[in-house]
Design an enzyme around this catalytic site. Structure first.
Site, mmCIF file in Angstrom:
data_model
loop_
_atom_site.group_PDB
_atom_site.id
_atom_site.type_symbol
_atom_site.label_atom_id
_atom_site.label_comp_id
_atom_site.label_asym_id
_atom_site.label_seq_id
_atom_site.Cartn_x
_atom_site.Cartn_y
_atom_site.Cartn_z
ATOM 1 C CG ASP A 1 -1.853 1.165 1.233
ATOM 2 O OD1 ASP A 1 -1.446 2.263 0.805
ATOM 3 O OD2 ASP A 1 -3.013 0.983 1.629
ATOM 4 C CG HIS A 2 1.410 4.366 -3.127
ATOM 5 N ND1 HIS A 2 0.152 4.065 -3.562
ATOM 6 C CD2 HIS A 2 1.509 5.723 -3.209
ATOM 7 C CE1 HIS A 2 -0.477 5.185 -3.898
ATOM 8 N NE2 HIS A 2 0.317 6.210 -3.697
ATOM 9 C CG HIS B 1 -4.336 4.478 -0.625
ATOM 10 N ND1 HIS B 1 -3.380 3.505 -0.627
ATOM 11 C CD2 HIS B 1 -4.547 4.768 -1.929
ATOM 12 C CE1 HIS B 1 -3.026 3.226 -1.879
ATOM 13 N NE2 HIS B 1 -3.726 3.974 -2.688
HETATM 14 C C1 BG6 Z 1 -3.580 4.784 -6.252
HETATM 15 C C2 BG6 Z 1 -4.921 4.831 -6.921
HETATM 16 O O1 BG6 Z 1 -3.512 3.707 -5.369
HETATM 17 O O2 BG6 Z 1 -3.353 5.997 -5.540
HETATM 18 C C3 BG6 Z 1 -5.018 6.026 -7.850
HETATM 19 O O3 BG6 Z 1 -5.127 3.639 -7.675
HETATM 20 C C4 BG6 Z 1 -4.643 7.306 -7.109
HETATM 21 O O4 BG6 Z 1 -6.322 6.149 -8.399
HETATM 22 C C5 BG6 Z 1 -3.335 7.137 -6.367
HETATM 23 O O5 BG6 Z 1 -4.553 8.331 -8.067
HETATM 24 C C6 BG6 Z 1 -3.062 8.348 -5.475
HETATM 25 O O6 BG6 Z 1 -1.780 8.248 -4.937
HETATM 26 P P1 BG6 Z 1 -0.969 9.541 -4.493
HETATM 27 O O7 BG6 Z 1 0.307 8.984 -3.952
HETATM 28 O O8 BG6 Z 1 -0.776 10.368 -5.739
HETATM 29 O O9 BG6 Z 1 -1.793 10.237 -3.476
#
Ligand code: BG6
Length: 488
Positions: free
Chosen positions: A179-180, A242
């Site tokens: 989960d980045h 997230h």
């Molecule tokens: C991803 C989603 O996990 O997270 C995308 O699939 C989203 O739809 C993205 O745009 C948002 O990540 P960040 O790091 O730009 O907030």
């Protein structure tokens, strides 16, 4: 820890966006910082026909375009030879045997391996099966770790079945579900704010906190991802992973230690304490909406009811949080890109000051996760030269001021490094993913129920979302906070 063996990082789906935009720029940066193992190799695997040189050129382009650091040709020239490419299918035993031979030859018998699934999710189990069948998960000559990108399932049942399938071949300790958001510095700082300071934790409960708001707003629309996104929607794309992860970090009890098991046990406890929604609650406590113009986006069905925005009110049934609502919202095509967590405290119990007869603005702690990373603390001050007039003022910490503008690395850097060092704290465990789906499933099934009792709302691109979301908080006598932390 590093056992001194050479390490292969195999990226499945290596010709795709993720490898070009995030994974390889992050690995390159780790290498520039001297954090990679002494001997390592990055092997791309995919359907696309690339020679090693074409693969390297494709990735060089990615680094130039997407990396946050300055491109230096001599650094790239030193890094590029670590990249190699193997063309192959995800369902073919012979292709996997070739891969195995290719890796073993370089390793000369002993080596660690990371297999990174950057493919469409449908092929995850196939890849794991074929890796198992070709002996590539055997750990007698070095460790084997598998990184799995989201989405991990589309609901509780599919996530559970995916877990069951991969557990046939892999131990849970070998699995790193990404989960980045957990790789973001500011997200890790939630626990530091709470547990490396003594001033917050005594207040961090239902006695002092009125409510918590978690906002993850994006300015971009669905862009080129409509084929994926239109079948998924915002709850599966952003909330199951997230937003719920952010909520667990805000709400969890202090773990006994910072190790992966202790940390993840506490997160699962929070998820298990979130009150499951009944269909009637869903109408009261959620809003689903779509931005105007979404149906005209390329690849989106003309009658699509896929929500691109949602607001959800959750309650945690435990001693610490009983009665404190957590309001979560996320959407695309909103006014700004911003992620923030607002902890709003209760009003002072006794109104002492004559000019604050009605009420005193409550204190707020705002954790700005992105883009202007920092922490703000809002409190009341006396306006000078008045008898007792009050005004809210902010104490602000900005990462850029304290640590420099380029201090914050790409989330994937941290996650890749943790995979190499074998620290799974920032990855989600099987039971965690399943429990999170258990919270999301009843909402989606109520939204999808045939009587459609809860209409889809619409919002203007560039706004803060639909009026219905304001009304949801309005029913509780509350308002969402804005970008600068103020109430609209
Ligand atoms: C991803 C989603 O996990 O997270 C995308 O699939 C989203 O739809 C993205 O745009 C948002 O990540 P960040 O790091 O730009 O907030």
């Amino acid at each position: 820890m590093d056992n001194g063996l050479p390490t292969s990082i195999v990226i499945f789906g290596a010709s795709g966006d993720l490898a070009q935009r995030k994974l390889v720029p992050s690995l390159f940066n780790l290498c520039r910082k001297g954090r990679m193992p002494k001997q390592f190799r990055i092997v791309g695997y995919g359907n696309t026909a690339f020679s090693d040189d074409q693969f390297r050129a494709h990735l060089e382009e990615g680094v130039k375009q997407f990396a946050s650091f300055e491109f230096k040709p001599d650094e790239w020239a030193a890094f590029a030879p670590t990249l190699a490419y193997q063309q192959g299918r995800y369902t073919d035993l012979a292709d996997f045997k070739n891969l195995s031979g290719f890796l073993s030859k370089w390793e000369e018998g002993f080596g660690n391996r990371i297999y990174y699934m950057a493919t469409p999710p449908g092929v995850f189990p196939n890849i794991v099966d074929l890796l198992g069948l070709t002996g590539q998960l055997d750990e007698s000559n070095g460790w084997r770790r598998v990184v799995i990108e989201k989405p991990f399932g589309t609901d509780y049942a599919s996530a559970r079945s995916l877990n069951e399938q991969i557990h046939k071949t892999l131990n849970e300790r070998q699995i790193y579900r990404i989960d980045h958001y957990l790789g973001k510095e500011t997200v890790q700082n939630i626990l530091v704010t709470r547990f490396a300071n003594t001033i917050f934790e005594p207040l961090w409960n239902r006695n002092y906190i009125d409510h918590v708001e978690i906002t993850v707003a994006e300015q971009v629309g669905v862009e080129h991802r409509a084929r994926f996104y239109d079948g998924v929607g915002v709850l599966r794309d952003m909330f199951q992973n997230h937003l719920l992860q952010l909520m667990t970090l805000v709400a969890m009890e202090p773990p006994a230690s910072f190790d992966a098991t202790a940390l993840r046990n506490e997160k699962v406890k929070v998820l298990s304490s979130i009150r499951p929604m009944k269909e009637a609650d869903v109408i009261q406590n959620t809003v689903r909406a779509q931005y105007q113009g979404y149906r005209q986006e390329e690849g989106v069905q003309t009658e699509s009811t896929t929500p691109t925005y949602a607001a959800v009110k959750l309650q945690i049934d435990n001693w610490r949080w009983q009665g404190v609502p957590f309001y979560l919202r996320s959407g695309k095509k909103l006014k700004e890109k911003l992620s923030q967590i607002t902890i709003e405290f209760k009003e002072p119990p006794h109104l002492l000051f004559p000019n604050a007869k009605e009420h005193i603005t409550p204190n707020m702690l705002v954790l700005y996760l992105q883009p202007d990373e920092g922490v703000h603390w809002r409190f009341e001050a006396k306006v000078p030269d008045t008898a007792s007039q009050l005004r809210s003022v902010d104490m602000e910490f900005h990462y850029a001021d304290s640590f420099g503008k380029t201090a914050i690395p790409e989330a994937y850097e941290r996650l890749l490094l943790d995979t190499i060092t074998g620290d799974a704290s920032l990855f989600t465990r099987a039971d965690e993913v399943e429990t999170a789906w258990g919270i999301i499933d009843p909402i989606i099934s109520a939204w999808d129920s045939p009587d459609r009792s809860q209409p889809l709302a619409f919002y203007e691109p560039g706004s803060w979302g639909p009026a219905e979301a304001d009304a949801m908080l309005g029913r509780d006598g509350r308002k969402w906070s804005t970008w600068d932390g103020r109430k609209e």
